[in-house]
Design a protein around this motif. Structure first.
Motif, mmCIF file in Angstrom:
data_model
loop_
_atom_site.group_PDB
_atom_site.id
_atom_site.type_symbol
_atom_site.label_atom_id
_atom_site.label_comp_id
_atom_site.label_asym_id
_atom_site.label_seq_id
_atom_site.Cartn_x
_atom_site.Cartn_y
_atom_site.Cartn_z
ATOM 1 N N ARG A 182 -10.714 -13.641 14.678
ATOM 2 C CA ARG A 182 -9.683 -14.739 14.337
ATOM 3 C C ARG A 182 -8.593 -14.793 15.171
ATOM 4 O O ARG A 182 -8.172 -16.099 15.557
ATOM 5 C CB ARG A 182 -9.521 -14.911 12.938
ATOM 6 N N PHE A 183 -7.875 -13.779 15.230
ATOM 7 C CA PHE A 183 -6.841 -13.675 16.174
ATOM 8 C C PHE A 183 -6.759 -14.131 17.615
ATOM 9 O O PHE A 183 -6.329 -14.978 18.311
ATOM 10 C CB PHE A 183 -5.955 -12.303 16.104
ATOM 11 N N THR A 224 -0.666 -12.780 12.541
ATOM 12 C CA THR A 224 -0.293 -12.691 10.845
ATOM 13 C C THR A 224 -1.214 -13.578 9.990
ATOM 14 O O THR A 224 -1.619 -13.048 9.054
ATOM 15 C CB THR A 224 1.164 -13.136 10.657
ATOM 16 N N ASP A 225 -1.344 -14.483 10.508
ATOM 17 C CA ASP A 225 -2.371 -15.651 10.029
ATOM 18 C C ASP A 225 -3.753 -15.285 10.051
ATOM 19 O O ASP A 225 -4.736 -15.918 9.210
ATOM 20 C CB ASP A 225 -2.207 -17.074 10.685
ATOM 21 N N ALA A 226 -4.062 -14.337 10.931
ATOM 22 C CA ALA A 226 -5.529 -13.863 11.053
ATOM 23 C C ALA A 226 -5.869 -12.910 9.791
ATOM 24 O O ALA A 226 -7.041 -12.947 9.664
ATOM 25 C CB ALA A 226 -5.963 -13.263 12.351
ATOM 26 N N TYR A 227 -4.976 -12.585 9.380
ATOM 27 C CA TYR A 227 -5.327 -11.539 7.980
ATOM 28 C C TYR A 227 -5.665 -12.420 6.804
ATOM 29 O O TYR A 227 -4.839 -13.545 6.492
ATOM 30 C CB TYR A 227 -4.149 -10.648 7.677
ATOM 31 N N PRO A 228 -6.850 -12.253 6.228
ATOM 32 C CA PRO A 228 -6.843 -13.005 4.928
ATOM 33 C C PRO A 228 -5.955 -12.666 3.812
ATOM 34 O O PRO A 228 -5.394 -11.931 3.727
ATOM 35 C CB PRO A 228 -8.500 -12.464 4.712
ATOM 36 N N ASP A 229 -5.944 -13.680 3.068
ATOM 37 C CA ASP A 229 -4.971 -13.618 1.834
ATOM 38 C C ASP A 229 -5.393 -12.262 0.991
ATOM 39 O O ASP A 229 -4.525 -11.762 0.399
ATOM 40 C CB ASP A 229 -5.187 -14.979 0.872
ATOM 41 N N GLN A 250 5.408 -9.327 5.375
ATOM 42 C CA GLN A 250 4.187 -10.094 5.991
ATOM 43 C C GLN A 250 4.003 -11.577 5.290
ATOM 44 O O GLN A 250 3.470 -12.450 5.930
ATOM 45 C CB GLN A 250 3.108 -9.237 6.065
ATOM 46 N N SER A 251 3.825 -11.396 3.866
ATOM 47 C CA SER A 251 3.366 -12.643 3.164
ATOM 48 C C SER A 251 4.546 -13.698 3.158
ATOM 49 O O SER A 251 4.260 -14.671 2.930
ATOM 50 C CB SER A 251 2.908 -12.154 1.855
ATOM 51 N N VAL A 293 -11.133 -5.210 9.626
ATOM 52 C CA VAL A 293 -10.188 -5.698 10.964
ATOM 53 C C VAL A 293 -10.959 -6.154 12.186
ATOM 54 O O VAL A 293 -10.298 -7.133 12.694
ATOM 55 C CB VAL A 293 -9.449 -4.304 11.347
ATOM 56 N N GLY A 294 -12.341 -6.140 12.198
ATOM 57 C CA GLY A 294 -12.955 -6.724 13.426
ATOM 58 C C GLY A 294 -12.803 -8.175 13.250
ATOM 59 O O GLY A 294 -12.612 -9.027 14.141
#
Length: 212
Positions: free
Chosen positions: A48-49, A148-153, A127-128, A42-43
């Motif tokens: 990235r966010f 939302t985009d900051a989370y990796p796939d 979310q996806s 999460v860090g």
């Protein structure tokens, strides 16, 4: 006189009970691993966010607020994972020991876990698949989409697998403990059955002859 007690032999544990307990313990450990992975990742998500959020022109307080939401979600999920892990392992051990109370509690927890798993899977799919549109403020939409985009796939894929596995695991555990093969193992074991003492009937006595 002799007091003899007959003890009922140990009940064999059905394979259904062993499998249910093993699944519960595995689910508890898997939940802890998933929580650790989330806390470790999460860090980077928040970093990235923040980088993407600066381009939206949002205020620092709004950026900090969503960053706190990201941290809070992961921390809350980690706490719940620890609670459920301890509960699942404890109930799994209780089922292995044939405690009917543990089986009843497992059914209750399985119902709650199945609900949580389905809700988690729905959240992952949303979310996806969806793009945020939470207000008429384009800046707010851009800020929320940046999170939302900051989370990796792999994050979304992992949480989807965990949520689906959680729902399926609780369902399988509940069914295994409800099978007829599992019922006898959870019946109250008869305690030692005392055998009435064997007494020897008294020998008849001959009355003394009357005095002359």
């Amino acid at each position: 006189m002799t007091d003899v007690s007959i003890t009922e032999p140990a009940r064999p544990r059905p394979a259904t009970v062993t499998a249910a307990a093993a699944i519960m313990i595995f689910m508890g450990v898997a939940g802890l691993v998933n929580a650790v992975v989330g806390l470790a990742a999460v860090g980077g998500v928040v970093d990235r966010f923040r980088s993407a959020a600066e381009a939206t022109g949002a205020s620092q307080s709004d950026i900090d607020g969503l960053a706190d939401v990201a941290w809070g979600t992961v921390i809350a999920g980690g706490v719940l994972s620890v609670i459920f892990a301890v509960l699942l392992i404890a109930l799994g051990v209780g089922n292995l020991q044939g405690r009917n109370g543990a089986r009843i509690a497992t059914w209750i927890v399985s119902g709650l876990g199945l609900l949580c798993g389905c809700c988690g899977l729905l959240a992952v799919v949303s979310q996806s698949a969806l793009t945020w549109n939470v207000s008429t403020n384009n800046q707010t939409e851009d800020l929320t989409q940046a999170l939302t985009d900051a989370y990796p796939d792999w994050w979304i894929a992992l949480n989807g697998v965990v949520s689906a596995g959680q729902a399926l695991g609780y369902l399988v555990v509940a069914l295994l403990l409800a099978l007829p093969a599992s019922h006898p193992y959870f019946r109250r074991e008869a305690s030692a059955v005392p055998v009435p003492p064997v007494t020897t009937p008294p020998f008849p006595t001959i009355p003394p002859p009357p005095p002359r």
